[in-house]
Design a protein around this motif. Structure first.
Motif, PDB file in Angstrom:
ATOM      1  N   LYS A  68      10.831   8.313 -30.297  1.00 21.25           N
ATOM      2  CA  LYS A  68       9.663   7.805 -28.331  1.00 21.25           C
ATOM      3  C   LYS A  68       9.293   9.665 -28.101  1.00 21.25           C
ATOM      4  N   LEU A  69       8.766  10.197 -27.665  1.00 21.25           N
ATOM      5  CA  LEU A  69       8.255  11.322 -27.177  1.00 21.25           C
ATOM      6  C   LEU A  69       9.530  11.779 -25.541  1.00 21.25           C
ATOM      7  N   GLY A  70      10.562  10.241 -25.471  1.00 18.19           N
ATOM      8  CA  GLY A  70      11.192  10.747 -24.729  1.00 18.19           C
ATOM      9  C   GLY A  70      12.653  11.351 -24.950  1.00 18.19           C
ATOM     10  N   THR A  71      12.984  10.699 -26.442  1.00 20.27           N
ATOM     11  CA  THR A  71      13.987  11.488 -27.250  1.00 20.27           C
ATOM     12  C   THR A  71      13.206  12.895 -27.591  1.00 20.27           C
ATOM     13  N   VAL A  72      11.990  13.083 -27.922  1.00 18.35           N
ATOM     14  CA  VAL A  72      11.813  14.115 -28.169  1.00 18.35           C
ATOM     15  C   VAL A  72      11.844  15.303 -26.630  1.00 18.35           C
ATOM     16  N   LEU A  73      11.443  14.748 -25.737  1.00 14.73           N
ATOM     17  CA  LEU A  73      11.981  15.490 -24.133  1.00 14.73           C
ATOM     18  C   LEU A  73      13.133  16.146 -24.469  1.00 14.73           C
ATOM     19  N   ASN A  74      13.773  15.198 -24.507  1.00 21.19           N
ATOM     20  CA  ASN A  74      15.418  15.745 -24.565  1.00 21.19           C
ATOM     21  C   ASN A  74      16.221  16.473 -25.265  1.00 21.19           C
ATOM     22  N   GLU A  75      15.521  16.304 -27.179  1.00 15.90           N
ATOM     23  CA  GLU A  75      16.036  17.236 -27.410  1.00 15.90           C
ATOM     24  C   GLU A  75      15.464  18.748 -27.908  1.00 15.90           C
TER      25      GLU A  75
ATOM     26  N   VAL B 239       8.700   8.342 -18.663  1.00 16.66           N
ATOM     27  CA  VAL B 239       7.865   9.735 -19.013  1.00 16.66           C
ATOM     28  C   VAL B 239       6.625  10.383 -18.512  1.00 16.66           C
ATOM     29  N   VAL B 240       6.056   9.415 -18.358  1.00 21.47           N
ATOM     30  CA  VAL B 240       4.679   9.755 -18.106  1.00 21.47           C
ATOM     31  C   VAL B 240       4.216  10.798 -16.630  1.00 21.47           C
ATOM     32  N   GLU B 241       5.334  10.805 -16.120  1.00 22.67           N
ATOM     33  CA  GLU B 241       5.917  10.932 -14.639  1.00 22.67           C
ATOM     34  C   GLU B 241       5.588  12.934 -15.283  1.00 22.67           C
ATOM     35  N   GLN B 242       6.424  12.704 -16.244  1.00 22.60           N
ATOM     36  CA  GLN B 242       6.551  14.851 -16.527  1.00 22.60           C
ATOM     37  C   GLN B 242       5.160  14.636 -17.646  1.00 22.60           C
ATOM     38  N   ILE B 243       4.426  14.793 -16.900  1.00 18.28           N
ATOM     39  CA  ILE B 243       2.664  15.160 -18.023  1.00 18.28           C
ATOM     40  C   ILE B 243       1.701  15.835 -16.335  1.00 18.28           C
ATOM     41  N   GLY B 244       1.467  16.600 -17.222  1.00 16.87           N
ATOM     42  CA  GLY B 244       0.447  16.881 -16.208  1.00 16.87           C
ATOM     43  C   GLY B 244      -1.584  15.971 -16.241  1.00 16.87           C
ATOM     44  N   GLN B 245      -1.696  16.100 -17.301  1.00 19.30           N
ATOM     45  CA  GLN B 245      -2.731  15.511 -17.833  1.00 19.30           C
ATOM     46  C   GLN B 245      -2.505  14.226 -19.594  1.00 19.30           C
ATOM     47  N   LEU B 246      -3.690  13.799 -19.279  1.00 20.10           N
ATOM     48  CA  LEU B 246      -3.765  12.483 -21.082  1.00 20.10           C
ATOM     49  C   LEU B 246      -4.929  12.321 -20.738  1.00 20.10           C
ATOM     50  N   VAL B 247      -5.124  12.984 -22.347  1.00 25.57           N
ATOM     51  CA  VAL B 247      -6.474  12.717 -22.696  1.00 25.57           C
ATOM     52  C   VAL B 247      -6.087  12.539 -23.972  1.00 25.57           C
ATOM     53  N   PHE B 248      -6.246  11.126 -24.597  1.00 26.79           N
ATOM     54  CA  PHE B 248      -6.071  10.087 -25.482  1.00 26.79           C
ATOM     55  C   PHE B 248      -6.997   9.510 -25.728  1.00 26.79           C
ATOM     56  N   GLU B 249      -7.159   9.054 -27.287  1.00 29.25           N
ATOM     57  CA  GLU B 249      -8.432   9.065 -27.735  1.00 29.25           C
ATOM     58  C   GLU B 249      -7.680   6.997 -28.394  1.00 29.25           C
ATOM     59  N   VAL B 250      -8.406   6.431 -27.218  1.00 33.80           N
ATOM     60  CA  VAL B 250      -8.850   4.627 -27.684  1.00 33.80           C
ATOM     61  C   VAL B 250      -8.780   3.974 -28.595  1.00 33.80           C
ATOM     62  N   HIS B 251      -8.646   3.322 -29.171  1.00 29.80           N
ATOM     63  CA  HIS B 251      -9.664   2.212 -30.163  1.00 29.80           C
ATOM     64  C   HIS B 251      -8.993   1.068 -29.997  1.00 29.80           C
ATOM     65  N   ILE B 252     -10.151   0.413 -30.234  1.00 29.43           N
ATOM     66  CA  ILE B 252     -11.195  -0.676 -29.437  1.00 29.43           C
ATOM     67  C   ILE B 252     -11.291  -2.111 -30.159  1.00 29.43           C
ATOM     68  N   HIS B 253     -11.780  -1.972 -31.119  1.00 30.29           N
ATOM     69  CA  HIS B 253     -12.368  -2.127 -32.896  1.00 30.29           C
ATOM     70  C   HIS B 253     -11.231  -3.163 -33.277  1.00 30.29           C
ATOM     71  N   TRP B 254      -9.762  -3.739 -32.608  1.00 25.92           N
ATOM     72  CA  TRP B 254      -8.462  -4.624 -32.917  1.00 25.92           C
ATOM     73  C   TRP B 254      -7.985  -4.169 -31.119  1.00 25.92           C
ATOM     74  N   PRO B 255      -6.653  -5.172 -32.078  1.00 28.08           N
ATOM     75  CA  PRO B 255      -6.306  -5.123 -30.986  1.00 28.08           C
ATOM     76  C   PRO B 255      -5.373  -4.013 -30.213  1.00 28.08           C
ATOM     77  N   GLY B 256      -4.127  -3.244 -31.701  1.00 30.36           N
ATOM     78  CA  GLY B 256      -4.152  -1.883 -32.327  1.00 30.36           C
ATOM     79  C   GLY B 256      -2.577  -2.723 -32.434  1.00 30.36           C
ATOM     80  N   PHE B 257      -1.409  -1.351 -33.115  1.00 25.35           N
ATOM     81  CA  PHE B 257      -0.003  -1.878 -33.338  1.00 25.35           C
ATOM     82  C   PHE B 257       0.237  -2.385 -32.657  1.00 25.35           C
TER      83      PHE B 257
END
Length: 261
Positions: A145-152, A181-199
């Motif tokens: 998880k991203l929070g784990t990586v930030l800690n490590e 964890v999102v509160e530790q982030i200044g900007q988000l740039v996400f590619e979102v896929h909507i052709h199926w529900p997602g994993f």
């Protein structure tokens, strides 16, 4: 602080659940800027002319912290990807003095440093940490998880989180919201896929779209504002496996955390 297990679902878009209403609300939401941003690419910095293949738009307006952190060489970018060759944006950010960490499970060795500011990590960012009992026997235990990586890594903050993770973005985003964890982030740039529900996103079509919409509203409640939307017309024009709603299967969305000054 109590641990949240689920995000708060927004009310249905119509009195009875309807894919048409959910889809039109969601698509209108992702295509409407909530805040204006005048300077959105590195070309606005001195000495830049190259353009990236894809508009990974970041907000470099003076009222937000990113431009100041780039100038003072204190910015940090995390980039989540899956074997994608297009790393022009990461290189540009590294050249501008940002500390850039690219996470990609297809990288040949565990950690590679390229140049002064660019690191590649053979890690897949996931919405769950591996089960220690199973992980020892699995080749793919390099998911965290991203929070784990930030800690490590000992990192408190990420100025920009870029994610192009081929439909894992919904559950990753949910995890970032649930664990704050999102509160530790200044900007988000996400590619979102909507052709199926997602994993690991389940439910019928209208339920799925309501969930997507609710996730993005959670970002808004945490003071993130959408400032740029790129509709990828080179991808199939699909919405949940249907050619419908004049939607592309892929959008790149950029938010700025307005709490970050």
């Amino acid at each position: 602080q109590t641990v949240r297990w689920h995000i708060e679902l927004q009310p249905w878009a119509s009195p009875t659940p309807s894919l048409n209403y959910e889809a039109s609300r969601f698509l209108k939401y992702i295509s409407t800027s909530q805040i204006s941003c005048e300077h959105m690419n590195l070309n606005s910095l001195k000495g830049y002319s190259e353009t990236t293949k894809k508009p990974w738009s970041i907000c470099l307006d003076e009222r937000f912290s990113l431009i100041h952190r780039i100038r003072s060489k204190k910015c940090r970018l995390y980039s989540l990807g899956l074997g994608n060759d297009d790393n022009q944006f990461e290189l540009s950010m590294a050249i501008s003095g940002c500390e850039v960490h690219r996470f990609d499970p297809s990288i040949k060795s565990a950690h590679i440093q390229e140049g002064r500011h660019l690191w590649y990590h053979r890690l897949s960012i996931d919405w769950r940490d591996p089960n220690p009992a199973i992980a020892a026997h699995k080749l793919h235990s390099n998911t965290k998880k991203l929070g784990t990586v930030l800690n490590e890594f000992g990192h408190q903050k990420i100025d920009v989180l870029k994610a192009d993770v081929e439909s894992a973005e919904w559950k990753i985003l949910e995890n970032l919201i649930l664990e704050d964890v999102v509160e530790q982030i200044g900007q988000l740039v996400f590619e979102v896929h909507i052709h199926w529900p997602g994993f690991e996103v389940s439910g019928n079509d209208s339920t799925v779209v309501r969930y997507w919409y609710s996730l993005l509203r959670e970002l808004e409640l945490k003071d993130f504002r959408l400032f740029h939307t790129y509709k990828d017309l080179s991808k199939p024009q699909m919405f949940l496996k249907k050619e419908a709603f004049n939607a592309s299967s892929c959008y790149t969305l950029s938010w700025v955390n307005t709490r970050w000054k």
